[in-house]
Design a protein around this motif. Structure first.
Motif, PDB file in Angstrom:
ATOM      1  N   TYR A 233       0.767  -1.334   0.131  1.00  0.00           N
ATOM      2  CA  TYR A 233       0.061   0.016   0.182  1.00  0.00           C
ATOM      3  C   TYR A 233       0.874   1.357  -0.055  1.00  0.00           C
ATOM      4  O   TYR A 233       2.028   1.143   0.303  1.00  0.00           O
ATOM      5  N   SER A 234       0.303   2.291  -0.466  1.00  0.00           N
ATOM      6  CA  SER A 234       1.214   3.557  -0.540  1.00  0.00           C
ATOM      7  C   SER A 234       1.450   4.059   0.874  1.00  0.00           C
ATOM      8  O   SER A 234       2.565   4.648   0.900  1.00  0.00           O
ATOM      9  N   PHE A 235       0.796   3.887   1.777  1.00  0.00           N
ATOM     10  CA  PHE A 235       1.404   4.240   3.263  1.00  0.00           C
ATOM     11  C   PHE A 235       2.095   3.036   3.881  1.00  0.00           C
ATOM     12  O   PHE A 235       2.826   3.452   4.868  1.00  0.00           O
ATOM     13  N   THR A 236       2.609   2.070   3.098  1.00  0.00           N
ATOM     14  CA  THR A 236       3.655   1.218   3.647  1.00  0.00           C
ATOM     15  C   THR A 236       4.476   0.891   2.731  1.00  0.00           C
ATOM     16  O   THR A 236       5.161  -0.408   2.635  1.00  0.00           O
ATOM     17  N   GLY A 237       4.849   1.745   1.816  1.00  0.00           N
ATOM     18  CA  GLY A 237       5.899   1.330   0.412  1.00  0.00           C
ATOM     19  C   GLY A 237       7.132   0.977   1.004  1.00  0.00           C
ATOM     20  O   GLY A 237       8.041   0.450   0.259  1.00  0.00           O
ATOM     21  N   ASN A 238       7.657   1.695   2.399  1.00  0.00           N
ATOM     22  CA  ASN A 238       9.006   1.237   2.716  1.00  0.00           C
ATOM     23  C   ASN A 238       8.964   0.532   3.814  1.00  0.00           C
ATOM     24  O   ASN A 238       7.976   0.288   4.534  1.00  0.00           O
ATOM     25  N   PHE A 245       3.146  -0.062  10.704  1.00  0.00           N
ATOM     26  CA  PHE A 245       1.811  -0.460  10.494  1.00  0.00           C
ATOM     27  C   PHE A 245       1.430  -1.858  10.931  1.00  0.00           C
ATOM     28  O   PHE A 245       0.166  -1.972  11.729  1.00  0.00           O
ATOM     29  N   ILE A 246       2.277  -2.740  11.144  1.00  0.00           N
ATOM     30  CA  ILE A 246       1.883  -3.977  11.729  1.00  0.00           C
ATOM     31  C   ILE A 246       2.438  -4.392  12.855  1.00  0.00           C
ATOM     32  O   ILE A 246       2.110  -5.459  13.626  1.00  0.00           O
TER      33      ILE A 246
END
Length: 517
Positions: A233-238, A245-246
């Protein structure tokens, strides 16, 4: 039509390389090769436990998850896949444990209702049915149609026919809750009673325990929650954002050790370093997904057989040319070497080769050498530009080396200060483009210098676009005689180096060797 004609001419009933996402691959069961720890990750459904798998992108995490989904249909468990993350207007720092648990609980509720529709609720007590009423009211009352459809699709151990039952409740006005409750066996009188009594489900952790107990009572040994696609996802791209996030779910032992629920994570390997700071491998075991070359070769062979009525077993079967080189690599071996452990890269490389053959001559019934060379050339270019910033690509082309020292960067290439060279190399290393493999004596009398290499052989091939793939293999790869590791170096410039695997000094010399020895 020309591409389809090529497929038919070669002997395929469909394109074996059309899809790279395991969730979309209908024939995955026919060519899935189990990694060494597959059974350990799946575990014992009678005693569910949580496991974590780390792997690079494209290395088969989703395929592993997909096969666990398939196997779950054979066992008496409830299995849901948690990989659809809608954060709405939330910021990344606002994603907490409750966010994940609420989403997971909704999926389990949908799975539980699906199972009850099949099995009935005769084994549930009045208290259990009251809890079920509260779960339906709390999690399905205001659910939107698209969200419900996604939740139904996340239920993995029921037939499509069983899940089609939900179509009766899909519509623009959402679910009619009382109708749903009635259809699963809670009559109008009992609904009115529960409505008067009210009640609370408590904290999400307690809700999970209740759901596990309800699931057990209707006949399921355990609940499996499969977590995948966190980094897509764009908010977890790196890697940093993926871990943030997780993290709350990944590191909470109280949740991961709930009896009867097994959380199975399939995560990007770049977050492993952050995770290890808080990891408890003595409580929650984790694995690094890596494929042996023989496994990848078998995987490619099985895929080819699955689309050719078992008539085509290797790329060599459908190529009109042969390969002769000092490395002993065959056609399939070269593809596997370039993929560097990624099943997705194997699929994409093969797809590009077939695309090129279609452009060159779709009436042919074999892959030509021209198509093979061009396919790898085009894919290495596309892969490089997908993976690396344009400015870095231009720098690497200017460097024109697979292996180098900082001194070479600042003194011979860019001709700027040592500190500038150190900074540039550090940026490349932090971005995962290069890696340190040891030290060498690059100047007589000076201290040993760190030796770096470009990690991706596909990027290396693009940098040396003046070499075709066979010339590249001949001049830039060599197999360590001590440990068997394939080494990527500028052997044409310096025939001495070190093995990054066993750290012995290596001197390249001509000999016929096998990639799979």
């Amino acid at each position: 039509m020309s591409y389809n004609k090529l497929m038919n001419n070669i002997g395929f009933d469909a394109d074996p390389f059309a899809k790279t996402n395991a969730d979309d691959e209908e024939r995955l069961r026919m060519y899935f090769i189990e990694p060494p720890f597959y059974n350990a990750v799946y575990g014992n459904p009678d005693e569910a436990d949580s496991k974590i798998v780390f792997a690079p992108r494209g290395s088969g995490k989703t395929a592993l998850k997909k096969m666990i989904e398939n196997k779950s249909q054979e066992d008496n468990l409830l299995c849901i896949s948690y990989n659809n993350f809608d954060i709405g207007k939330l910021k990344l720092q606002e994603i907490d444990m409750d966010y994940h648990l609420i989403n997971i609980i909704r999926l389990i509720v949908v799975a539980l209702i699906t199972s009850i529709e099949e099995k009935g609720l005769s084994k549930l007590s009045e208290t259990d049915r009251h809890y079920l009423y509260l779960f339906v009211k709390n999690y399905l009352s205001d659910i939107e149609q698209i969200e419900l459809e996604s939740s139904i699709d996340s239920v993995k151990n029921f037939s499509d026919k069983a899940k089609e039952w939900w179509n009766k409740f899909l519509g623009p006005i959402g679910i009619v809750i009382n109708v749903l409750l009635t259809r699963i066996g809670i009559d109008k009188v009992e609904i009115e009673k529960f409505d008067r009594q009210g009640g609370s489900l408590g904290r999400p952790q307690y809700q999970l325990q209740i759901l596990q107990r309800l699931s057990s009572k209707i006949g399921h040994n355990s609940i499996y929650v499969l977590i995948d696609r966190v980094d897509e996802y764009s908010f977890t791209g790196n890697a940093t954002n993926s871990y943030k996030f997780i993290k709350d779910l990944l590191t909470n032992l109280n949740i991961l050790e709930i009896k009867g629920i097994g959380f199975k994570f399939f995560l990007w390997d770049l977050i492993l370093e952050d995770y290890q700071i808080e990891a408890r491998p003595d409580r929650i075991k984790y694995y690094n997904l890596s494929w042996k070359k023989n496994q990848l070769k078998s995987m490619l062979s099985e895929r080819l057989k699955a689309y050719s009525d078992k008539k085509i077993k290797s790329l060599e079967d459908i190529c009109e040319f042969e390969v002769n080189n000092n490395s002993g690599l065959g056609i399939d071996d070269i593809i596997i070497l370039l993929s560097q452990g990624s099943p997705r890269n194997i699929i994409r490389i093969c797809k590009e080769i077939l695309d090129q053959q279609s452009e060159i001559n779709y009436s042919h019934n074999k892959i030509t050498k021209e198509a093979f060379v061009k396919g790898i050339e085009v894919f290495s270019k596309n892969y490089t530009h997908e993976s690396i910033d344009e400015r870095v690509i231009n720098d690497l082309i200017k460097v024109n080396r697979l292996d180098f020292t900082v001194r070479y960067i600042y003194n011979d290439v860019f001709k700027f200060t040592q500190q500038a060279g150190i900074s540039k190399v550090k940026i490349w290393q932090d971005s995962g483009i290069i890696e340190k493999i040891g030290t060498i004596q690059d100047t007589i009398g000076a201290k040993p210098s760190n030796l770096y290499i470009i990690k991706s052989l596909l990027v290396g091939k693009y940098i040396f676009s003046n070499l075709d793939i066979f010339e590249f293999i001949e001049t830039k790869t060599y197999k360590c005689k001590q440990c068997g590791e394939m080494l990527f170096r500028d052997w044409d410039i310096n025939n001495k180096s070190i093995c990054s695997n066993c750290q012995v000094d290596v001197e390249k010399y001509k000999s016929q060797i096998s990639f799979f020895d």
